[in-house]
Design an enzyme around this catalytic site. Structure first.
Site, PDB file in Angstrom:
ATOM      1  N   GLY A 239       4.246 -12.205  -1.684  1.00  0.00           N
ATOM      2  CA  GLY A 239       5.721 -12.011  -1.885  1.00  0.00           C
ATOM      3  C   GLY A 239       6.178 -11.491  -3.124  1.00  0.00           C
ATOM      4  CD  GLU A 275      -1.543 -15.655   2.400  1.00  0.00           C
ATOM      5  OE1 GLU A 275      -0.605 -15.547   2.938  1.00  0.00           O
ATOM      6  OE2 GLU A 275      -2.404 -16.442   3.260  1.00  0.00           O
ATOM      7  NE  ARG A 278       7.250  -5.732  -0.844  1.00  0.00           N
ATOM      8  CZ  ARG A 278       7.662  -5.486  -0.122  1.00  0.00           C
ATOM      9  NH1 ARG A 278       7.959  -4.084   0.063  1.00  0.00           N
ATOM     10  NH2 ARG A 278       8.041  -6.023   1.163  1.00  0.00           N
ATOM     11  NE  ARG A 314       9.026  -0.883   2.030  1.00  0.00           N
ATOM     12  CZ  ARG A 314      10.022  -1.092   1.053  1.00  0.00           C
ATOM     13  NH1 ARG A 314      10.381  -0.036   0.425  1.00  0.00           N
ATOM     14  NH2 ARG A 314      10.757  -2.094   0.641  1.00  0.00           N
ATOM     15  CE1 TYR A 318      11.638  -4.540   6.664  1.00  0.00           C
ATOM     16  CE2 TYR A 318      10.442  -2.736   5.694  1.00  0.00           C
ATOM     17  CZ  TYR A 318      10.560  -3.928   6.473  1.00  0.00           C
ATOM     18  OH  TYR A 318       9.439  -4.286   7.135  1.00  0.00           O
ATOM     19  CB  CYS A 346      16.720  13.803  16.947  1.00  0.00           C
ATOM     20  SG  CYS A 346      15.939  15.348  16.959  1.00  0.00           S
ATOM     21  CE1 TYR A 375       4.046  -5.250   4.458  1.00  0.00           C
ATOM     22  CE2 TYR A 375       4.355  -5.010   2.242  1.00  0.00           C
ATOM     23  CZ  TYR A 375       3.918  -5.826   3.406  1.00  0.00           C
ATOM     24  OH  TYR A 375       3.479  -7.127   3.101  1.00  0.00           O
TER      25      TYR A 375
HETATM   26  C1  PLP Z   1       3.448 -10.221   4.340  1.00  0.00           C
HETATM   27  C2  PLP Z   1       2.583 -11.195   4.024  1.00  0.00           C
HETATM   28  C3  PLP Z   1       2.083 -11.391   2.740  1.00  0.00           C
HETATM   29  C4  PLP Z   1       2.205 -10.498   1.807  1.00  0.00           C
HETATM   30  O1  PLP Z   1       3.573 -10.249   1.305  1.00  0.00           O
HETATM   31  P1  PLP Z   1       3.958  -9.220  -0.033  1.00  0.00           P
HETATM   32  O2  PLP Z   1       5.251  -9.161  -0.106  1.00  0.00           O
HETATM   33  O3  PLP Z   1       3.419  -8.029   0.523  1.00  0.00           O
HETATM   34  O4  PLP Z   1       3.093  -9.804  -1.208  1.00  0.00           O
HETATM   35  C5  PLP Z   1       1.266 -12.928   2.473  1.00  0.00           C
HETATM   36  N1  PLP Z   1       1.249 -13.457   3.357  1.00  0.00           N
HETATM   37  C6  PLP Z   1       1.884 -13.761   4.562  1.00  0.00           C
HETATM   38  C7  PLP Z   1       1.657 -14.691   5.390  1.00  0.00           C
HETATM   39  C8  PLP Z   1       2.378 -12.590   5.004  1.00  0.00           C
HETATM   40  O5  PLP Z   1       2.934 -12.473   6.301  1.00  0.00           O
END
Ligand code: PLP
Length: 421
Positions: A239, A275, A278, A314, A318, A346, A375
């Site tokens: 995240g 995890e 991005r 995107r 978003y 279109c 993404y």
């Molecule tokens: C999407 C997601 C991530 C990665 O999020 P980023 O913003 O790309 O770092 C990590 N863990 C889970 C469970 C996710 O759904």
């Protein structure tokens, strides 16, 4: 930092001219820099140095096999959210013990795929999923290692479509019910509890929401241990955000994020899993397009590109901002003009930017969308029967097509007309 810079009057990807790739593969296309991907992975690895840790790339952000092999060979684990992603990771040579399986709707068939191929852990998101996984594992004579994803009810302060840590979101179990749910998990024969998981959202541009979530996680760790659970791993999710507009954004750095992790959960003796998606892939990719037409409208000029919302969704989905720059370096001090930058699809939603100040651009010119590695290609479709655009990987002065553009015949051949028509 990335490896897409102007040199000798034009844009390069590492030591390859973007214009040379365009001449070889045609536009539009995605191009990724191996050096940037590896650098970003390395930043997280360094940020957690001294703690037992694993960096699992959230491959939903960019799942091309070549990219997975590059990161996997550097030591990365993978965070997967489907059996398809699991099989991609394995095909790229990532061993099962480095793969964590996230997602709110894993099917029994997907659980079987991961259990038979080997898996580090499932991040379980609900009680019905717990029951299903226990049953599937027991049927296979296995015990599935799990964490349970808790929803800490923290506002990630990001775009509503990518916030996941508030109680109204579909993700995880409410943290207030965690003790009860862990007790149930411990009683199920096919499961072995190994830790706790949390992921509060994507494109976070401040550390405070992480701090709130990880502080709650540390408290929960103590409670669950007192209840007799073995909490050996904390999966802290992904995240961390990236600067999409170079000029005015400066999200926290992986090193600061690492310090925060040390401060909030570093004392617990747990293995730390993160995890990131991005932050590893986002600024490691460009989408390159060509200007087809310049069209003067009432009070505005449209730059019509050969790339569209189906190639990079995107902005439409978003309201995302991407810096868009000419591939030929503009002369210093040249006067900028506002353009509405659009694709040929279109729908009025097929607009990449409105009144965007750009140096003067002409039909035939190439432009590059920055920060398009995450993404981007993975969310592309063939809407309007526009074939998926190719992906290219650069390493030093070499480049290779890592996914080819399908021909029109290949695209048509995917449909079948029934004999009775
Ligand atoms: C999407 C997601 C991530 C990665 O999020 P980023 O913003 O790309 O770092 C990590 N863990 C889970 C469970 C996710 O759904």
């Amino acid at each position: 930092m990335d490896h897409f810079l102007y040199r000798d009057g034009q844009l390069w990807a590492e030591d390859v001219r973007i214009a040379d790739i365009a001449a070889a593969v045609g536009t539009p296309f995605y191009v990724y820099s191996s050096a940037t991907l590896l650098r970003h992975y390395g930043l997280f690895d360094e940020a957690l140095a001294g703690l037992p840790h694993s960096v699992c790339f959230a491959m939903k952000s960019l799942s091309n096999l070549a990219v997975l092999k590059l990161l996997g060979d550097a030591g990365a684990g993978m965070d997967v959210v489907s059996a398809g992603e699991y099989l991609r990771a394995r095909a790229a040579g990532v061993p099962g013990e480095r793969i964590v399986f996230s997602g709110v709707g894993k099917t029994r068939a997907e659980m079987r795929v991961a259990l038979s191929g080997g898996i580090r852990q499932f991040n379980v998101e609900s009680e019905p999923e717990m029951e299903a996984l226990s049953a599937v594992a027991a049927e296979m004579g296995q015990v599935a290692p799990i964490t349970i994803r808790v929803n800490p009810d923290v506002d990630a302060r990001t775009h509503a479509k990518i916030a996941t840590g508030k109680s109204e979101n579909k993700f995880g179990i409410p943290i207030a019910r965690a003790r009860e749910v862990y007790a149930r998990a411990a009683a199920l024969p096919g499961l072995r509890v190994v830790g706790i998981d949390v992921h509060i959202g994507s494109q976070l541009t401040e550390l405070a929401p992480f701090e709130a979530a990880y502080t709650k996680l540390a408290e929960l760790t103590a409670l669950l241990r007192a209840d007799g659970h073995r909490i050996e791993r904390l999966d802290l999710g992904g995240g961390l955000g990236i600067p999409y507009a170079r000029s005015n954004e400066a999200p926290p750095l992986p090193l600061e994020y690492g310090d925060l992790i040390r401060r909030t959960v570093g004392h617990l003796g747990c293995e730390i899993e993160i995890e990131p998606g991005r932050l590893i892939s986002g600024n490691a990719g460009l989408m390159v397009a060509q200007v087809i037409y310049l069209k003067s409208g009432e009070g505005r000029d449209f730059l019509i590109l050969d790339a569209a919302m189906n190639d990079l969704i995107r902005p439409a989905m978003y309201d995302a901002h991407h810096d868009i720059i000419p591939v030929i370096e503009p002369e210093a001090g040249v006067e900028q003009r506002p353009y509405d930058i659009v694709g040929p699809v279109c729908e009025s939603g097929d607009t990449f930017a409105r009144a965007r100040a750009m140096p003067p651009v002409a039909a035939g010119d190439l432009v590059a969308f920055r920060s398009a590695g995450a993404y981007g290609a993975v969310m592309a479709s063939e809407y309007n029967s526009r074939p998926l655009i190719p992906e290219v990987l650069v390493k030093g002065d070499q480049f290779a097509v890592i996914r080819a553009r399908p021909t029109y015949d290949e695209m048509l051949a995917r449909d079948t007309v029934p004999v009775w028509l």
